[in-house]
Motif scaffolding. Structure first.
Motif, PDB file in Angstrom:
ATOM      1  N   ALA A  86      16.727  13.465  14.320  1.00  0.00           N
ATOM      2  CA  ALA A  86      16.890  15.078  14.385  1.00  0.00           C
ATOM      3  C   ALA A  86      15.546  15.639  14.485  1.00  0.00           C
ATOM      4  O   ALA A  86      14.554  14.936  13.900  1.00  0.00           O
ATOM      5  N   THR A  87      15.454  16.737  15.065  1.00  0.00           N
ATOM      6  CA  THR A  87      14.303  17.386  14.858  1.00  0.00           C
ATOM      7  C   THR A  87      14.650  18.694  13.872  1.00  0.00           C
ATOM      8  O   THR A  87      15.683  18.810  13.769  1.00  0.00           O
TER       9      THR A  87
ATOM     10  N   LYS B 180      27.199   9.958  26.819  1.00  0.00           N
ATOM     11  CA  LYS B 180      25.907  10.440  26.898  1.00  0.00           C
ATOM     12  C   LYS B 180      24.922   9.104  26.610  1.00  0.00           C
ATOM     13  O   LYS B 180      24.127   8.988  27.456  1.00  0.00           O
TER      14      LYS B 180
ATOM     15  N   ASN C  59      30.528   6.837  20.568  1.00  0.00           N
ATOM     16  CA  ASN C  59      31.330   7.879  20.573  1.00  0.00           C
ATOM     17  C   ASN C  59      30.764   9.057  21.238  1.00  0.00           C
ATOM     18  O   ASN C  59      31.188  10.389  20.930  1.00  0.00           O
ATOM     19  N   SER C  60      29.727   9.088  21.923  1.00  0.00           N
ATOM     20  CA  SER C  60      29.077   9.988  22.532  1.00  0.00           C
ATOM     21  C   SER C  60      29.723  10.636  23.747  1.00  0.00           C
ATOM     22  O   SER C  60      29.187  10.943  24.691  1.00  0.00           O
TER      23      SER C  60
ATOM     24  N   PRO D 166      16.520  23.171  16.631  1.00  0.00           N
ATOM     25  CA  PRO D 166      16.235  21.832  16.215  1.00  0.00           C
ATOM     26  C   PRO D 166      17.622  21.050  15.857  1.00  0.00           C
ATOM     27  O   PRO D 166      18.731  21.984  16.184  1.00  0.00           O
ATOM     28  N   GLY D 167      17.539  19.658  15.404  1.00  0.00           N
ATOM     29  CA  GLY D 167      18.730  19.266  15.304  1.00  0.00           C
ATOM     30  C   GLY D 167      18.805  17.956  15.989  1.00  0.00           C
ATOM     31  O   GLY D 167      17.839  17.286  16.618  1.00  0.00           O
ATOM     32  N   THR D 168      20.083  17.243  16.063  1.00  0.00           N
ATOM     33  CA  THR D 168      20.155  16.004  16.951  1.00  0.00           C
ATOM     34  C   THR D 168      20.419  16.155  18.248  1.00  0.00           C
ATOM     35  O   THR D 168      20.494  17.394  18.757  1.00  0.00           O
ATOM     36  N   ARG D 169      20.230  15.124  19.140  1.00  0.00           N
ATOM     37  CA  ARG D 169      20.178  15.341  20.633  1.00  0.00           C
ATOM     38  C   ARG D 169      21.671  14.491  20.907  1.00  0.00           C
ATOM     39  O   ARG D 169      21.813  13.705  21.696  1.00  0.00           O
ATOM     40  N   CYS D 170      22.607  15.119  20.290  1.00  0.00           N
ATOM     41  CA  CYS D 170      24.169  14.355  20.507  1.00  0.00           C
ATOM     42  C   CYS D 170      24.836  14.754  21.720  1.00  0.00           C
ATOM     43  O   CYS D 170      24.415  16.045  22.534  1.00  0.00           O
ATOM     44  N   ALA D 171      25.733  14.050  22.118  1.00  0.00           N
ATOM     45  CA  ALA D 171      26.767  14.891  23.159  1.00  0.00           C
ATOM     46  C   ALA D 171      27.517  15.793  22.666  1.00  0.00           C
ATOM     47  O   ALA D 171      27.840  16.121  21.611  1.00  0.00           O
TER      48      ALA D 171
ATOM     49  N   LYS E 210      25.558  12.252  15.466  1.00  0.00           N
ATOM     50  CA  LYS E 210      24.843  11.158  15.869  1.00  0.00           C
ATOM     51  C   LYS E 210      25.031  11.053  17.137  1.00  0.00           C
ATOM     52  O   LYS E 210      24.198  10.695  18.083  1.00  0.00           O
ATOM     53  N   GLU E 211      26.427  10.964  17.524  1.00  0.00           N
ATOM     54  CA  GLU E 211      26.796  10.421  18.890  1.00  0.00           C
ATOM     55  C   GLU E 211      27.454  11.684  19.487  1.00  0.00           C
ATOM     56  O   GLU E 211      26.817  12.166  20.587  1.00  0.00           O
ATOM     57  N   ARG E 212      28.494  12.281  18.939  1.00  0.00           N
ATOM     58  CA  ARG E 212      29.137  13.313  19.563  1.00  0.00           C
ATOM     59  C   ARG E 212      28.880  14.746  18.389  1.00  0.00           C
ATOM     60  O   ARG E 212      28.661  14.211  17.177  1.00  0.00           O
TER      61      ARG E 212
END
Lengths: 488, 423
Positions: free
Chosen positions: A280-281, A465, A469-470, B131-136, B222-224
């Motif tokens: 994460a950022t 993505k 599970n994305s 900011p944060g994660t780059r999830c779907a 993390k993912e979604r």
């Protein structure tokens, strides 16, 4: 049980480089990766710099492999058609203390065998890079410093390896490795088992954990996250070279650098974190990047920012790579603690390690190697004449799917059909640049998802993505209404 | 090598391009070609299946596709060719347009006049530096709209919307009607950037809270996507510690502004305005490069398609006049944004005006009981009163051509005076 001569864990820059070197030998090779694609760890999220080798302490593994590796880059990238550019670098200083550091870097560089280093005055530095902070007092000019697209290099090396027989298996997280009766037995989280003669640990963030499975020795590994800004290509590049500040014990500091695709990269900060998968950022991390970068570039603006990302460096407490046979274990090798300059070092690490592995089990070179078949030239890089021919031969070149980066349907289909082809939206993005541009996939992702579904036979609702599970979508509109009605 | 020559070449077959093409035709230009990158004409209206379009122009409430169809029918009736699946790769200052399509391949088309009508795109997450994660699970509202309305898929089940632009508001209702739960619409500014009617009809009617002066400060998963953190912001738009609240959601829609899509424009060397991110134009919508015109959302972001059509028809007419050699003029006044005003279009006004000039701009804040004024050389040349001026609704101010007679060359300043609520 899946049998092979060699199992490599990790398909980052080191694992793919090693797989490619070993694919030249008569051996069956399996590469296991916890991710869903090549280069999903630190390889996809770093500064993309091929360091000349002035920074590493002489006599260390880092110094040795960095200098050797960096020298291999131009030929390696040319052979694999991977973007690489020797753009040069400046390490800038602002005070007397910095000058001492810069002089020390210069001496280290000379000892490490880096050519062309020169300490330049304030005026010369400003002449070279007019956007620099005028408070700069001196700089180390590093003409041999280069930029590369790390994940594209990993994809190319993986494709080359796969074309020569290496099997890449994704979604496999190694949980045990044990030596039984002259064979390594490897077990993964989803219950697969692999047996091999030689086991090689090229895992980034799990390097220490797997080291311990193999030889029982505990190593202290620190997961050091770095966050970045990536600015749009359309913004005029303020710098033509990579600009470093003086390094500290936490790393090479915040750099500002052009990328091979013409974006501007700003970062990374350095923060030690507990979970190596936490990419994460954070607002604090991003703020600290800007706070430091503004010292290099006083008129800094992130108005044209297109994305933020972070990567996690696998830092060993010893502050050096561990490359070679795993001490106290039979038929096991490793390349761990591969943080900066790991990218620069990878070709040299792979060469040395492959020779050691081959010798250990008496591998012979193959008589014939399948020559590397590079992806066709990107449409965006073609001349008008080439574009005309490309569309005439394949109408899919006439369908622009990603308008920001001018990526065609033909390139996306080809990326999915590569030996280690894309299976996800991010996989297509990194291989073709579709979705890398200023709209960040807003326009093209529905289209890319459809092409992926057509090519792979995966239903559109299950296209992800980045694997696991994305998923992009939750279901069809009709299914949804039915579900909602039932819930009521 | 030039494959084809046309009189007026229009880039984009959305409402702007279609209106411009039809107007050029009606003004007597025979040779017109419209290029469209999608597989059908209609532009973004194709996915706007809600109603509310055309109240101003047709005096009735149409859906997006219905509104578009009227212009498509007019273009077809006029025999104007529209080539779809065709992406323009570049436009030169000499009016050579390079394009590509699967059917017709790679072509270079020269034109006597070019009309830029490429529309706009949505601001992505990166532009917000959230900011944060780059999830779907993170989509721009328009991408989600395409998935739901055109592809027939739902992006997710529990939704938070960041930004209160019109597409976000429309999608709040759309997702709700399709069975998703919309938890909140979060807007960093103390006012919404969307139309009042959309706030009422899309949020209030469904009990969806609008959190003004709030923003998303963290994105998790993390993912979604699994959740977002929302916090209140202070006057400088910085999150206030201690005000954080967590929302569990699988979808975050972004509706944080639209950006005119001007890569082709800047490639042609056309001057862009930092205030609108579109071309600098005169009252005939001609850009800094002679014979190249711009209209619709590529010029400046509109909130009503009716005005896009009106503006684009004027641009089409001007392009048609230009190729007949009637477009000769001299620039006389430059229009400058004064206090309370942002991104006035046109930025330039020429001599020999045939008609009144309509200035369009965005108020920079919310003003009550206010007046918009244009003045030049210390003389007031236009004035308009309004109960409210808000950034969510484009303001219009007509300058009568008579009012400009006798005004010396120079600048015209537009400003808003009144009770400021938020600035």
């Amino acid at each position: 049980m899946n049998q092979s001569d060699i199992v490599i864990v990790g398909s980052g820059i080191t694992g793919t480089a090693l797989a490619r070197e070993l694919s030249r030998y008569d051996a069956s090779i399996v590469v296991l990766d916890r991710g869903y694609d090549v280069a999903e760890g630190a390889t996809k999220a770093n500064s993309g710099i091929v360091h000349a080798g002035y920074d590493a302490v002489p006599g260390t593994q880092k110094a040795k492999f960095n200098v050797l590796g960096a020298k291999k880059y131009a030929a390696l990238c040319a052979g694999l058609h991977v973007p690489y550019r020797k753009c040069g670098a400046l390490v800038i200083g602002f005070c007397e203390e910095d000058r001492i550091t810069i002089e020390q870097l210069y001496r280290r560089g000379v000892l490490n065998g880096v050519s062309g280093l020169r300490i330049v005055s304030r005026d010369e530095a400003l002449q070279m890079e007019p956007a620099l902070n005028p408070a700069v007092s001196c700089a180390l000019f590093v003409p041999e410093s280069a930029i590369v697209s790390p994940y594209e290099l990993a994809f190319a090396m993986a494709d080359d390896a796969a074309a020569n027989g290496v099997r890449f298996i994704f979604g496999e997280s190694v949980i045990a490795a044990a030596r039984r009766g002259g064979t390594w037995e490897v077990e993964t989280a989803r219950g697969s088992r692999y047996a091999c003669r030689v086991f090689i640990n090229c895992s980034g963030s799990s390097g220490a954990e797997i080291h311990r499975m193999v030889c029982g020795t505990r190593l202290k590994m620190i997961h050091r996250r770095g966050q970045y800004y990536l600015l749009d290509r359309s913004a005029a590049l303020p710098f033509s070279r990579t600009i470093f500040q003086c390094p500290s014990s936490m790393g090479k500091g915040v750099l500002v650098s052009p990328t091979v695709h013409g974006n501007l990269l700003i970062g990374p900060n350095a923060e030690d974190i507990a979970d190596p998968l936490d990419t994460a950022t954070t607002s604090g991390g991003l703020a600290s990047v800007l706070e430091k970068a503004v010292k290099t570039w006083p008129s800094l603006s992130v108005r044209s920012n297109i994305t933020n990302f972070s990567g996690v460096r696998a830092h060993l407490e010893t502050d050096d790579f561990m490359v070679g046979p795993v001490p106290g274990a039979e038929a096991a090798f490793e390349a761990i603690g591969i943080e900066s300059p790991g990218l620069s070092s990878a070709p040299a690490v792979a060469e040395e390690l492959s020779a050691l592995v081959a010798e250990s089990i008496g591998l012979k070179k193959k008589k014939e190697i399948v020559p590397y078949c590079p992806p066709a030239k990107p449409f965006s890089a073609m001349t008008d004449g080439e574009r005309k021919n490309a569309v005439a031969q394949d109408a899919a070149y006439g369908n622009i799917v990603c308008r920001c980066e001018t990526v065609t349907e033909a390139e996306i289909r080809n990326a999915i059909r590569r030996p280690v082809g894309a299976t996800t939206i991010d996989g297509v993005k990194r291989r073709t640049r579709a979705g890398m541009g200023r709209c960040q996939g807003g326009f093209c992702s529905p289209r890319v998802a459809r092409i992926l579904s057509e090519e792979t036979g995966i239903p559109l609702c299950e296209i992800t993505k980045s694997g696991g599970n994305s998923r992009l979508l939750s279901g069809t509109v009709d299914e949804f209404l039915k579900g909602a009605a039932e819930n009521d | 090598m030039i494959d084809l020559h046309v009189g007026v070449l229009v880039i984009g077959a959305g409402p702007a391009g279609l209106a411009a093409a039809v107007a050029a035709h009606e003004n007597g230009t025979d040779s017109i070609l419209v290029l469209e990158r999608e597989n059908e004409p209609g532009g973004i209206l194709r996915q706007c299946i809600h109603n509310g379009f055309g109240l101003h122009r047709f005096n009735e409430e149409l859906t997006g596709p219905e509104y578009a169809q009227r212009d498509i029918d007019r273009a077809r009736a006029a025999g104007i060719p529209i080539e779809c699946n065709t992406t323009v790769l570049s436009v030169s200052a000499g009016r050579v347009v390079t394009c590509v399509s699967p059917e017709k391949g790679f072509r270079q088309i020269s034109a006597d006049a070019v009309i830029l009508a490429m529309g706009c795109r949505e601001r992505p997450r990166g532009a917000l530096c959230t900011p944060g994660t780059r999830c779907a699970g993170i989509y721009s509202a328009g991408t989600a709209q395409r998935f739901v309305n055109m592809e027939g898929y739902m992006p997710g089940k529990r939704v938070v919307i960041l930004g209160s632009g019109d597409i976000g508001l429309i999608m709040a209702r759309r997702m709700t009607l399709q069975g998703a739960k919309v938890l909140a619409c979060v807007e960093i500014m103390p006012y919404s950037s969307g139309l009042k009617r959309n706030i009422v009809q899309c949020l209030d009617d469904y009990g969806i809270p609008l959190l003004l002066g709030h923003t998303v400060t963290d994105i998790r998963g993390k993912e979604r996507l699994t959740g977002v953190t929302v916090a209140e912001v202070d006057g400088s738009r910085n999150p206030i510690p201690g005000t954080e609240q967590d929302f569990e959601c699988d979808t975050l829609l972004l509706s944080c502004g639209l950006i005119p899509e001007n890569e082709l424009t800047s490639g042609a060397g056309i001057t862009l305005s930092p205030a609108t991110s579109g071309a600098v134009v005169d009252e005939r919508f001609e850009t800094s490069v002679p014979g190249i015109f711009a209209c619709g959302n590529v010029l400046h972001v509109h909130d009503l398609v009716d005005y896009v059509s009106e503006e684009s028809a004027a641009a089409g007419l001007a392009a048609s006049e230009y190729i007949r050699g009637k477009g000769k003029k001299e620039l006389r006044w430059s229009v400058v944004d004064g206090p309370g005003v942002r991104g006035t279009v046109p930025q330039q006004i020429s001599s020999g005006l045939q008609d009144d000039v309509r200035l369009m701009f965005r108020p920079s804040g919310v003003f009550k009981n206010a007046v918009a004024v244009a003045e030049s050389s210390g003389k007031e040349i236009a004035r308009k009163k309004a109960m409210i001026f808000t950034p969510g609704e484009m303001a219009l101010l007509n300058i009568r051509k008579e009012a400009l007679s006798g005004i010396p060359e120079g600048s015209i300043t537009v400003r808003i005076e009144g009770e400021i609520q938020h600035g």
